[in-house]
Design an enzyme around this catalytic site. Structure first.
Site, PDB file in Angstrom:
ATOM      1  N   GLU A 168      24.520   0.626 -43.911  1.00 33.98           N
ATOM      2  CA  GLU A 168      23.800  -0.486 -43.263  1.00 33.98           C
ATOM      3  C   GLU A 168      24.753  -1.570 -42.767  1.00 33.98           C
ATOM      4  OE1 GLU A 168      23.577  -1.438 -47.751  1.00 33.98           O
ATOM      5  OE2 GLU A 168      23.698   0.317 -46.440  1.00 33.98           O
TER       6      GLU A 168
ATOM      7  N   CYS B 138      25.219   4.346 -52.154  1.00 33.46           N
ATOM      8  CA  CYS B 138      25.956   3.668 -53.229  1.00 33.46           C
ATOM      9  C   CYS B 138      25.472   4.134 -54.602  1.00 33.46           C
ATOM     10  CB  CYS B 138      25.877   2.156 -53.057  1.00 33.46           C
ATOM     11  SG  CYS B 138      27.206   1.285 -53.934  1.00 33.46           S
TER      12      CYS B 138
ATOM     13  N   HIS C 179      28.280   1.663 -47.825  1.00 33.76           N
ATOM     14  CA  HIS C 179      27.019   1.081 -47.345  1.00 33.76           C
ATOM     15  C   HIS C 179      26.903   1.251 -45.821  1.00 33.76           C
ATOM     16  CE1 HIS C 179      25.499  -1.029 -50.959  1.00 33.76           C
ATOM     17  NE2 HIS C 179      26.771  -0.979 -51.310  1.00 33.76           N
TER      18      HIS C 179
END
Length: 212
Positions: free
Chosen positions: A188, A60, A186
């Site tokens: 994750e 990001c 993202h």
């Protein structure tokens, strides 16, 4: 492989100490964030990874700072910045989307949720995912200014993942580097204990190879 995570406060990184602080890293990850806090320290870490062939993953804001670092130090645009930090920069490598630029209350301007991404053939990104079309989740407001893409790519920082609907850059990677990749989304959000995200898996493998 047992991973040792060495948390680094980017606020504490300076021109004088960053080499000593980062010299033992087998891989460097620069995560997301909002605002100007610790930005210059993160840029120093990105520069160190890029110039010393250290495996690198940017997420990001980490991707945005990748572009800024490269613009400053390779394209020699010393004032390259993001309009998030400097509204008056003459080289806004990162800027707010045109269709959101005039909104005063920024609460509803985040690019949120799942977006399509098309990967270029014969790239690190493609080799990690092993497919051409992917979907990833987002939470950000600013984007890479596409007018700088030709010059970035001419010098080796390539946009290898693109959102096909809006032509937005999703992944940047560096040629002539063992492992240097960053993403606007993202990873994750889609990673799981028994199904690690391809970018994380690739990063850990590259760091492990560097360690050996």
């Amino acid at each position: 492989k047992k991973i040792k995570i060495d948390w680094v406060s980017a606020e504490e990184l300076t021109e004088e100490n960053h080499v000593e602080r980062l010299k033992n890293a087998d891989g460097i990850l620069v995560p997301g964030g909002f605002g100007i806090r610790a930005v210059e320290g993160k840029i120093l870490a990105i520069n160190y990874a890029r110039t010393n062939n250290i495996p690198f993953l940017g997420i990001c804001l980490g991707m945005q700072l990748c572009a800024i670092e490269f613009a400053r130090n390779v394209l020699n645009l010393k004032d390259a910045s993001s309009t998030e930090f400097d509204e008056n920069t003459s080289n806004p490598v990162i800027t707010i989307l045109d269709d959101k630029a005039n909104i005063v209350n920024k609460g509803g301007t985040l690019r949120l949720g799942l977006y399509n991404c098309t990967l270029k053939d014969n790239t690190l990104a493609y080799s990690l995912y092993n497919k051409k079309h992917i979907q990833e989740r987002h939470r950000h407001r600013y984007e890479l200014n596409d007018k700088y893409i030709p010059e970035l790519e001419k010098h080796g920082l390539i946009a290898t993942g693109i959102n096909p609907e809006r032509k937005l850059v999703e992944i940047l990677e560096l040629t002539n580097h063992p492992f240097f990749i960053s993403c606007q989304f993202h990873p994750e959000f889609l990673s799981r204990p028994t199904r690690p995200h391809p970018l994380f898996l690739g990063f850990i493998k590259a760091a492990n190879k560097n360690a050996n």
